[in-house]
Design a protein around this motif. Structure first.
Motif, mmCIF file in Angstrom:
data_model
loop_
_atom_site.group_PDB
_atom_site.id
_atom_site.type_symbol
_atom_site.label_atom_id
_atom_site.label_comp_id
_atom_site.label_asym_id
_atom_site.label_seq_id
_atom_site.Cartn_x
_atom_site.Cartn_y
_atom_site.Cartn_z
ATOM 1 N N ASN A 91 24.334 -22.918 66.136
ATOM 2 C CA ASN A 91 25.313 -23.703 65.420
ATOM 3 C C ASN A 91 26.688 -23.202 65.843
ATOM 4 O O ASN A 91 27.010 -22.040 65.647
ATOM 5 C CB ASN A 91 25.095 -23.527 63.908
ATOM 6 N N PHE A 92 27.482 -24.075 66.467
ATOM 7 C CA PHE A 92 28.838 -23.748 66.887
ATOM 8 C C PHE A 92 29.784 -24.612 66.071
ATOM 9 O O PHE A 92 29.811 -25.825 66.244
ATOM 10 C CB PHE A 92 29.054 -24.020 68.379
ATOM 11 N N ASN A 93 30.538 -23.983 65.165
ATOM 12 C CA ASN A 93 31.482 -24.710 64.322
ATOM 13 C C ASN A 93 30.803 -25.895 63.644
ATOM 14 O O ASN A 93 31.290 -27.017 63.673
ATOM 15 C CB ASN A 93 32.699 -25.164 65.133
ATOM 16 N N ASN A 94 29.632 -25.638 63.063
ATOM 17 C CA ASN A 94 28.851 -26.627 62.320
ATOM 18 C C ASN A 94 28.270 -27.752 63.180
ATOM 19 O O ASN A 94 27.931 -28.809 62.669
ATOM 20 C CB ASN A 94 29.648 -27.200 61.148
ATOM 21 N N ILE A 95 28.182 -27.546 64.475
ATOM 22 C CA ILE A 95 27.522 -28.497 65.368
ATOM 23 C C ILE A 95 26.357 -27.772 66.025
ATOM 24 O O ILE A 95 26.541 -26.753 66.687
ATOM 25 C CB ILE A 95 28.492 -29.049 66.430
ATOM 26 N N GLU A 96 25.152 -28.305 65.824
ATOM 27 C CA GLU A 96 23.946 -27.659 66.336
ATOM 28 C C GLU A 96 23.712 -28.038 67.794
ATOM 29 O O GLU A 96 23.799 -29.212 68.158
ATOM 30 C CB GLU A 96 22.753 -28.071 65.484
ATOM 31 N N SER A 97 23.417 -27.042 68.633
ATOM 32 C CA SER A 97 23.173 -27.257 70.054
ATOM 33 C C SER A 97 21.972 -26.442 70.504
ATOM 34 O O SER A 97 21.808 -25.300 70.088
ATOM 35 C CB SER A 97 24.385 -26.835 70.891
ATOM 36 N N LYS A 98 21.166 -27.017 71.382
ATOM 37 C CA LYS A 98 20.042 -26.298 71.983
ATOM 38 C C LYS A 98 20.576 -25.535 73.189
ATOM 39 O O LYS A 98 21.292 -26.075 74.019
ATOM 40 C CB LYS A 98 18.944 -27.247 72.407
ATOM 41 N N ILE A 99 20.213 -24.244 73.268
ATOM 42 C CA ILE A 99 20.634 -23.363 74.355
ATOM 43 C C ILE A 99 19.402 -22.890 75.114
ATOM 44 O O ILE A 99 18.402 -22.525 74.506
ATOM 45 C CB ILE A 99 21.376 -22.122 73.788
ATOM 46 N N GLU A 100 19.475 -22.904 76.433
ATOM 47 C CA GLU A 100 18.406 -22.365 77.271
ATOM 48 C C GLU A 100 18.968 -21.208 78.092
ATOM 49 O O GLU A 100 19.973 -21.370 78.786
ATOM 50 C CB GLU A 100 17.869 -23.436 78.215
ATOM 51 N N PHE A 101 18.324 -20.047 77.987
ATOM 52 C CA PHE A 101 18.707 -18.879 78.774
ATOM 53 C C PHE A 101 17.851 -18.830 80.031
ATOM 54 O O PHE A 101 16.677 -19.209 80.008
ATOM 55 C CB PHE A 101 18.517 -17.591 77.968
ATOM 56 N N SER A 102 18.434 -18.339 81.140
ATOM 57 C CA SER A 102 17.692 -18.187 82.394
ATOM 58 C C SER A 102 18.301 -17.031 83.183
ATOM 59 O O SER A 102 19.227 -16.376 82.709
ATOM 60 C CB SER A 102 17.743 -19.488 83.204
ATOM 61 N N ASP A 103 17.774 -16.816 84.393
ATOM 62 C CA ASP A 103 18.295 -15.787 85.290
ATOM 63 C C ASP A 103 18.377 -14.436 84.578
ATOM 64 O O ASP A 103 19.429 -13.802 84.541
ATOM 65 C CB ASP A 103 19.661 -16.218 85.826
ATOM 66 N N GLU A 104 17.243 -14.027 83.999
ATOM 67 C CA GLU A 104 17.143 -12.760 83.263
ATOM 68 C C GLU A 104 18.212 -12.671 82.169
ATOM 69 O O GLU A 104 18.831 -11.644 81.948
ATOM 70 C CB GLU A 104 17.233 -11.568 84.219
ATOM 71 N N ASN A 105 18.442 -13.806 81.493
ATOM 72 C CA ASN A 105 19.385 -13.934 80.380
ATOM 73 C C ASN A 105 20.840 -13.725 80.790
ATOM 74 O O ASN A 105 21.690 -13.411 79.971
ATOM 75 C CB ASN A 105 19.007 -13.006 79.223
ATOM 76 N N LYS A 106 21.140 -13.955 82.067
ATOM 77 C CA LYS A 106 22.515 -13.850 82.552
ATOM 78 C C LYS A 106 23.171 -15.220 82.660
ATOM 79 O O LYS A 106 24.334 -15.329 83.055
ATOM 80 C CB LYS A 106 22.543 -13.149 83.909
ATOM 81 N N THR A 107 22.425 -16.263 82.329
ATOM 82 C CA THR A 107 22.916 -17.640 82.378
ATOM 83 C C THR A 107 22.415 -18.360 81.139
ATOM 84 O O THR A 107 21.288 -18.145 80.717
ATOM 85 C CB THR A 107 22.386 -18.356 83.640
ATOM 86 N N PHE A 108 23.279 -19.182 80.544
ATOM 87 C CA PHE A 108 22.787 -20.077 79.498
ATOM 88 C C PHE A 108 23.334 -21.469 79.724
ATOM 89 O O PHE A 108 24.381 -21.657 80.332
ATOM 90 C CB PHE A 108 23.064 -19.551 78.083
#
Length: 120
Positions: A91-108
Motif C-alpha cells: 500500500n503506497f499512500n493508500n493505493i494498493e500495488s502488486k510488487i514482484e521482486f527478482s534478481d536476488e531481490n535487487k530489482t522490483f
C-alpha cells in the motif's frame, strides 16, 4: 514523455504523507534506496535514471524524480508512507500495488505500470 508521466504517477504515489514507526517491517525486502530503471518495458533516459525512492523501516518513503525538460534535467522531491499488506501487495499512500521482486531481490517491478526499480 508518456513513459515519464507514468513513472511520475507511480512516484507521486510515494509522495506527501508520513506514518507511524513499526519495527516488524525492518526486514522487508523493499527497505532501501531504489533507482528507476524502466517504465512499460522501455529503459528510461540517463536523466530519469537518477530518480530514486527510499523505503524506510518506519513505513515512510522519500523520493526524487528527475525529468529532462528541453535539455535540462529537473527534479521533484516527495515523501509518503508504505505498508506491506502480504502476498506481494504493498500500500503506497493508500493505493494498493502488486510488487514482484527478482534478481536476488535487487530489482522490483510495480506490476500495474510495469515500472522497474533497481536497488542501489
Amino acid at each position: 514523455m508518456n513513459k515519464f508521466i507514468c513513472a511520475l504517477f507511480f512516484l507521486a504515489l510515494f509522495s506527501s504523507c508520513s506514518g507511524d514507526s513499526n519495527e516488524e517491517n525492518i526486514n522487508d525486502l523493499i527497505i532501501g534506496t531504489w533507482n528507476l530503471f524502466s517504465v512499460d518495458g522501455t529503459e528510461v533516459t540517463d536523466c530519469e535514471k537518477q530518480s530514486t525512492i527510499t523505503f524506510n523501516s518506519n513505513k515512510t518513503t522519500s523520493s526524487e524524480t528527475f525529468q529532462d525538460l528541453n535539455g535540462t534535467c529537473i527534479s521533484i522531491r516527495g515523501e509518503n508512507t508504505w505498508e506491506n499488506k502480504g502476498d506481494d501487495l504493498y500500500n503506497f499512500n493508500n493505493i494498493e500495488s502488486k510488487i514482484e521482486f527478482s534478481d536476488e531481490n535487487k530489482t522490483f517491478r510495480i506490476v500495474s505500470g510495469n515500472t522497474v526499480y533497481k536497488k542501489q
